[in-house]
Write a protein that holds these residues in place. Structure first.
Motif, PDB file in Angstrom:
ATOM      1  N   UNK B  84       0.816  -1.227   0.000  1.00 53.16           N
ATOM      2  CA  UNK B  84       0.000   0.000   0.000  1.00 53.16           C
ATOM      3  C   UNK B  84       0.845   1.271   0.000  1.00 53.16           C
ATOM      4  N   UNK B  85       2.153   1.116   0.144  1.00 57.70           N
ATOM      5  CA  UNK B  85       3.052   2.271   0.048  1.00 57.70           C
ATOM      6  C   UNK B  85       3.377   2.616  -1.403  1.00 57.70           C
ATOM      7  N   UNK B  86       2.937   1.791  -2.318  1.00 58.16           N
ATOM      8  CA  UNK B  86       3.143   2.081  -3.741  1.00 58.16           C
ATOM      9  C   UNK B  86       2.424   3.383  -4.088  1.00 58.16           C
ATOM     10  N   UNK B  87       3.160   4.322  -4.657  1.00 59.51           N
ATOM     11  CA  UNK B  87       2.599   5.650  -4.937  1.00 59.51           C
ATOM     12  C   UNK B  87       3.647   6.478  -5.671  1.00 59.51           C
ATOM     13  N   UNK B  88       3.263   7.684  -6.003  1.00 62.86           N
ATOM     14  CA  UNK B  88       4.212   8.666  -6.543  1.00 62.86           C
ATOM     15  C   UNK B  88       4.705   9.518  -5.368  1.00 62.86           C
ATOM     16  N   UNK B  89       6.009   9.566  -5.182  1.00 59.39           N
ATOM     17  CA  UNK B  89       6.587  10.356  -4.097  1.00 59.39           C
ATOM     18  C   UNK B  89       7.193  11.608  -4.698  1.00 59.39           C
TER      19      UNK B  89
END
Lengths: 110, 117
Positions: B84-89
């Motif tokens: 769930x940490x998959x994202x655009x940073x």
């Protein structure tokens, strides 16, 4: 209540029309209001900021702020296909944090 | 060129890996930020550094660890992440930590697209 609310869209307007993007916020102490544009796969870029009630114009863009109604909007005149993007409303909370809305996706059809 | 450079642009990592995201700003700004952007969610502020001092940590899990060695560089160290940490940073910088001033809008980097498998 969400802190910064925007209609996610998509908002579809024909080329040459006026696109109207709206944003409401919950913190009455908010002082600064920003509009960012984010193209797909790109980072957000600032297009307008407004601090005082009323209208602020910059080229084809007009930001409108009504603090009593806790409402800020962005008008894009003579919309172009290149304006197709997601528009993010951002509001500075009374303690200084910048809070973003989810964004409204705008599609300008040729 | 945004003036804020992030590397890598894309990162795929397993849940047991350790990796770091890097951000460098060439704008002479005093404040640097990490934001997380997930699908269908607003940009979430993670960390703020003002003159190298961390001034904000928005209840971010300890598996994210920021580092700001100077006012031009910012890192985000990652370990034992979850899918769930998959994202655009996104990294951003601004001139004045008081973001209410009209000379301190946020300037964003192009982001690191992170996928945790």
């Amino acid at each position: 209540q969400k802190e910064v609310e925007q209609n996610s869209g998509p908002l579809s307007v024909p080329e040459g029309a006026i696109a109207s993007l709206n944003c409401t916020y919950s913190d009455r102490g908010s002082q600064s209001f920003f509009w960012y544009r984010q193209y797909s796969g790109k980072s957000p870029e600032l297009i307008m900021f407004i601090y005082s009630n009323g209208d602020k114009e910059d080229g084809r863009f007009t930001a409108q702020l009504n603090k009593a109604s806790q409402y800020v909007s962005l008008l894009i005149r003579d919309s172009q296909p290149s304006d197709s993007a997601t528009y993010l409303c951002a509001v500075t909370r009374s303690q200084g944090n910048l809070i973003f809305g989810k964004g409204t996706k705008l599609s300008v059809k040729p | 060129e945004t003036g804020v450079t992030q590397t890598p642009r894309h990162l795929v990592m397993g849940m047991t890996n350790k990796k770091s995201l890097k951000c460098e700003q060439h704008l002479g700004h005093n404040a640097m930020y990490w934001y997380k952007q997930s699908a269908k969610k607003p940009l979430e502020l993670m960390f703020v550094y003002n003159f190298k001092e961390q001034t904000e940590n928005n209840s971010v899990p300890s598996r994210f660890s920021p580092e700001c060695p100077n006012s031009s560089h910012l890192f985000l160290h990652l370990h034992t992440l979850q899918p769930e940490d998959s994202a655009l940073y996104l990294c951003a910088s601004s001139q004045d930590p008081d973001r209410g001033r009209d000379n301190s809008p946020l300037h964003f980097g192009n982001g690191t697209r992170l996928t945790v498998t």
